[in-house]
Write an enzyme that holds these catalytic residues in place. Structure first.
Site, PDB file in Angstrom:
ATOM      1  N   HIS A 265      18.283 -20.679  10.309  1.00  0.00           N
ATOM      2  CA  HIS A 265      17.798 -21.264  11.563  1.00  0.00           C
ATOM      3  C   HIS A 265      18.195 -22.740  11.656  1.00  0.00           C
ATOM      4  O   HIS A 265      18.830 -23.173  12.637  1.00  0.00           O
ATOM      5  CB  HIS A 265      16.278 -21.106  11.626  1.00  0.00           C
ATOM      6  CG  HIS A 265      15.640 -21.659  12.857  1.00  0.00           C
ATOM      7  ND1 HIS A 265      15.347 -20.880  13.956  1.00  0.00           N
ATOM      8  CD2 HIS A 265      15.241 -22.908  13.175  1.00  0.00           C
ATOM      9  CE1 HIS A 265      14.792 -21.633  14.897  1.00  0.00           C
ATOM     10  NE2 HIS A 265      14.719 -22.884  14.450  1.00  0.00           N
ATOM     11  N   GLU A 266      17.844 -23.488  10.623  1.00  0.00           N
ATOM     12  CA  GLU A 266      18.138 -24.927  10.654  1.00  0.00           C
ATOM     13  C   GLU A 266      19.643 -25.174  10.575  1.00  0.00           C
ATOM     14  O   GLU A 266      20.151 -26.141  11.158  1.00  0.00           O
ATOM     15  CB  GLU A 266      17.394 -25.654   9.540  1.00  0.00           C
ATOM     16  CG  GLU A 266      15.876 -25.476   9.548  1.00  0.00           C
ATOM     17  CD  GLU A 266      15.186 -25.863  10.856  1.00  0.00           C
ATOM     18  OE1 GLU A 266      15.739 -26.701  11.609  1.00  0.00           O
ATOM     19  OE2 GLU A 266      14.106 -25.303  11.154  1.00  0.00           O
ATOM     20  N   HIS A 269      20.879 -25.177  14.060  1.00  0.00           N
ATOM     21  CA  HIS A 269      20.650 -26.509  14.646  1.00  0.00           C
ATOM     22  C   HIS A 269      21.674 -27.506  14.105  1.00  0.00           C
ATOM     23  O   HIS A 269      22.258 -28.295  14.843  1.00  0.00           O
ATOM     24  CB  HIS A 269      19.253 -27.018  14.275  1.00  0.00           C
ATOM     25  CG  HIS A 269      18.122 -26.432  15.053  1.00  0.00           C
ATOM     26  ND1 HIS A 269      18.063 -26.486  16.423  1.00  0.00           N
ATOM     27  CD2 HIS A 269      16.985 -25.811  14.640  1.00  0.00           C
ATOM     28  CE1 HIS A 269      16.931 -25.913  16.833  1.00  0.00           C
ATOM     29  NE2 HIS A 269      16.258 -25.494  15.769  1.00  0.00           N
ATOM     30  N   GLU A 295      17.695 -24.949  20.443  1.00  0.00           N
ATOM     31  CA  GLU A 295      17.073 -23.767  19.854  1.00  0.00           C
ATOM     32  C   GLU A 295      17.934 -22.524  20.047  1.00  0.00           C
ATOM     33  O   GLU A 295      17.878 -21.593  19.240  1.00  0.00           O
ATOM     34  CB  GLU A 295      15.689 -23.565  20.476  1.00  0.00           C
ATOM     35  CG  GLU A 295      14.789 -22.632  19.724  1.00  0.00           C
ATOM     36  CD  GLU A 295      14.391 -23.122  18.337  1.00  0.00           C
ATOM     37  OE1 GLU A 295      14.585 -24.322  18.039  1.00  0.00           O
ATOM     38  OE2 GLU A 295      13.915 -22.298  17.548  1.00  0.00           O
TER      39      GLU A 295
END
Lengths: 500, 500
Positions: A265-266, A269, A295
């Site tokens: 997820h990060e 980003h 996001e």
């Protein structure tokens, strides 16, 4: 007048450097800072915010914008220099409306709220956080009044986070998601036994989890020469520039997906930050479009890619090397189904693709009620429990897994809706990339992530804030913000997994 | 006029916050920053330095000082508020002489020099560092001209680091040390076989070294709730405030004293920072007197305490727990002698108490010659080799263990002399503390470090910059800066160890 533009750029660079310095201090605060460092750090962050505000809102920038807008008015709207003026103007107008004292006070209150949040979490009692939270609420109301709004105070905060969005339009999007997802949650609940994720629960050593996450993030294209990963209570991404992007993760040694998918997820980003246009670094043009679009990148890499059948065809052999006893006998289909296990759960960051947006609806609707004055801070736990019951059929047994679970409320309101915008946009981008790139699932199966990352670089990352969310989506996908592709993706995927 | 004082304090707080923010960025740069982050970090540090300079040298501060000095002129010189005005005035006068552009340029050049230094170290060739180093030299010359000086440009830089000291007085102090220590080096060299340190060389695992260092630093009184230790190439201490002090170490897994004594050294620095007066935090009064006085704290804890016979009577059982095979059979006497093994060596940070000041003489005399124009950057390695030959009888086989070994020259000149001042002051403070506290060695034998730390807190730390180095020494020891106690300490200790 190149001189005027250079003057503007120098001023924007100074402001951005202050902002990035604050990001370094914030990163350290969440990763390495010793317990007693909080008060001093709050002072420092308040000072940096005050000086940022002073630099960015200086009348000189207003005058330069006035002059340069006239000078560049005949250029096309997506000429980078004109786009720079446009996004700078928008931010300038926003920020000149906020008094310096309010900015400093928000920073200070935020540092105090963080401290109160940590203490309240230790006791699992929201009531210990409520006073500091009430202060955050009041300051957010003050900010909304300073910004101005058309319909309701909350609009001002939503628009700050998601330019152009209003509370009522956001509510409509959430309602569309709720309409599609609530029945799906219900159907899955009736067939929960069809997916077994027990193999993901057990002893998953920290170090092996860490390395597996690093391997996957590296394969995706996160550049560890221009970034790094550390540990924090709540995973986050922060950027000190395109060449220094920090991600964090939080590893649960008893449950594999928690830390692994936080890393993916990060990393999503982080790749957005690493892909922003270096030539517009240290200016508002060289930044992400919005929290929601940000996001979309994390959700796309975490879920659409990282929870796909094809990803596990690629990655399972690597995962087996790290976890020979835990996953040695796993096959791709079982792994795929396990990581997509769906169940109403209490904690947002561990929620699955079906239930996730319902967690957002809980927070969004509570924030909106707080801002409207229809709810008080001390009543948040009750409101939380009621909405969780309605949307997911469960209630938190304590506030640690309830209203104290997110760090966001130590800062302010308006950012949660971005998570749902992110899901929606990830569906649209994936659909368009699949259309443009050919057999994207087959590329993923072979561990070829560069075409997808390249497509995202071209259609999103490298453009910075040249386009608004809707404009970017029109260019990349052919249409504006639209929840249909995401709903279609989730329904197809989960109906297949659960045999509905 | 409390308002005026509050106005001054608010301005000083803002400036200090910028300085501490820069310290956080600098700490990260040396500990965690990914390789490509350097350019952006240089920009950010340059901006913070520029804004610090702008805030601290604002005419408003000058006017407030003028008014407040008149207002407080009848107070005693060591009244804290008058002392605040005094040290602020001194720094204000210094800094108003430096143009903002030069400050920014020095920051930028320093970031570039750091990069060049790392690259040159990889190749072990000073010549790769020489151009960036030449730029540093030029900017230091510019700074000296801006500051002004009585005898020679180097004075301006020495005075900036060690208020009141001149190059010629510093040379006299070094000459006194050389006169006493050169014969001692010679005598020890003739009896080198009398001390065996072979047990300190071998496999000393990183983690056990780390923990042993943490244990000793904790026992001394470094507060890990208000600080932490990390790893960096070159150990250092930096403070983000009295409640957040960072130390670093660099562990050599094949040689125990390297990392262990780095930790004790930096813990000494760190305890000074943690002991500074909280009520004057964020002002020039709440800071250390000078780099040299700072060094007195690190040398006192590292050497006078940490290399004493009594320390090892206390700590050897702990060390044996961490290194059962390596030290299991060691006795206190052997350990004491081993950690005090003296030998001319190439690397300053690994030097012993006898040879250390000779390393400083090499650097000080080279800096002075560079500043006088009697030496060029490319000739530094030759000058280095010649002086090492003269003072220590050895020559570096490459620049990594020669002129590239210290990080200091990526920043500027004038700070090395502080190490010798530190040794001198540590000798004076130890003598006075022994006089005041009774049987200090016996306290150390029992692991009671609080009395010594308390004495240092009272006589030094808590005073901030209320007194100059000489004034502080007069109050604490009865006399001004004086090399005799340190020379006496070293001669006694090493004559006993080597049976001279």
């Amino acid at each position: 007048m190149g001189d005027r533009l250079n003057d503007l750029l120098a001023r924007l660079h100074t402001a951005d450097d202050l902002d990035r310095a604050a990001a370094v201090l914030g990163w350290d605060q969440m990763t390495y800072m010793p317990p007693e460092g909080n008060a001093g750090r709050g002072d420092q962050l308040a000072t940096l915010a005050t000086l940022w505000h002073r630099e960015f809102t200086s009348p000189a920038i207003g005058e330069l914008l006035d002059a340069l807008e006239t000078e560049y008015k005949d250029r096309p709207a997506d000429d980078p220099k004109r786009a720079l003026l446009h996004v700078t103007r928008r931010q300038y107008e926003k920020k000149t409306k906020l008094p310096e004292s309010l900015v400093a006070e928000m920073q200070r209150a935020s540092a105090e709220a963080y401290k109160a949040w940590v203490a309240a979490r230790a006791e699992k009692r929201f009531s210990l956080f409520a006073p500091a939270f009430g202060r955050i609420l009041q300051l957010n109301r003050d900010a909304a009044e300073a910004f101005g709004y058309a319909e309701e105070p909350y609009d001002a905060l939503i628009d700050d986070a998601e330019p152009g969005l209003t509370a009522s339009r956001a509510q409509q999007l959430l309602d569309a998601l709720k309409q599609a997802l609530l029945p799906l949650v219900q159907q899955i609940a009736e067939h929960r036994e069809r997916v077994d994720r027990s193999m993901l629960i057990g002893e998953y050593p920290h170090e092996a989890q860490w390395q597996a996450g690093i391997d996957a993030a590296t394969a995706f294209g996160f550049d560890f020469a221009r970034g790094r990963q550390d540990v924090s209570i709540h995973p986050f991404t922060t950027s000190f520039g395109v060449d220094d992007v920090r991600i964090t993760t939080h590893i649960n040694p008893g449950f594999f997906p928690s830390g692994f998918y936080s890393t993916l997820h990060e990393a999503g980003h982080g790749m957005y930050e690493q892909g922003l246009p270096a030539e517009w670094a240290r200016t508002p043009l060289g930044q992400a479009i919005s929290g929601g679009v940000h996001e979309s990148q994390s959700r796309l890499w975490e879920n659409v890619v990282g929870r796909s059948h094809e990803f596990w065809e690629y990655f399972l052999p690597t995962a087996k090397r790290y976890f020979p006893t835990q996953l040695g006998h796993a096959d791709v289909e079982t792994m795929y189904r396990a990581v997509n296990y769906s169940e109403p759960s209490l904690v947002r960051v561990d929620a699955d693709e079906v239930t996730y947006n319902l967690h957002i609806a809980v927070r969004f609707e509570i924030e909106r009620a707080l801002m409207q004055g229809n709810l008080t801070p001390q009543d948040v736990p009750d409101a939380w429990a009621q909405k969780m019951q309605t949307y997911l059929g469960i209630r938190p047994h304590d506030d640690l897994v309830g209203a104290l679970q997110d760090i966001h409320w130590t800062g302010g309101f308006g950012s949660f809706i971005g998570y749902s915008i992110g899901n929606i946009v990830s569906g649209q981008l994936w659909q368009a990339a699949s259309r443009d790139l050919g057999d994207l699932p087959d590329m993923i199966r072979r561990g070829e992530f560069a075409p997808l990352l390249g497509w995202l670089r071209t259609n999103l990352h490298q453009l910075g804030r040249t386009y608004s969310t809707d404009q970017m989506l029109r260019r990349a996908t052919g249409g504006p913000l639209d929840a249909a592709p995401y709903i279609d993706y989730v329904q197809r995927k989960y109906r297949a997994i659960y045999g509905l």
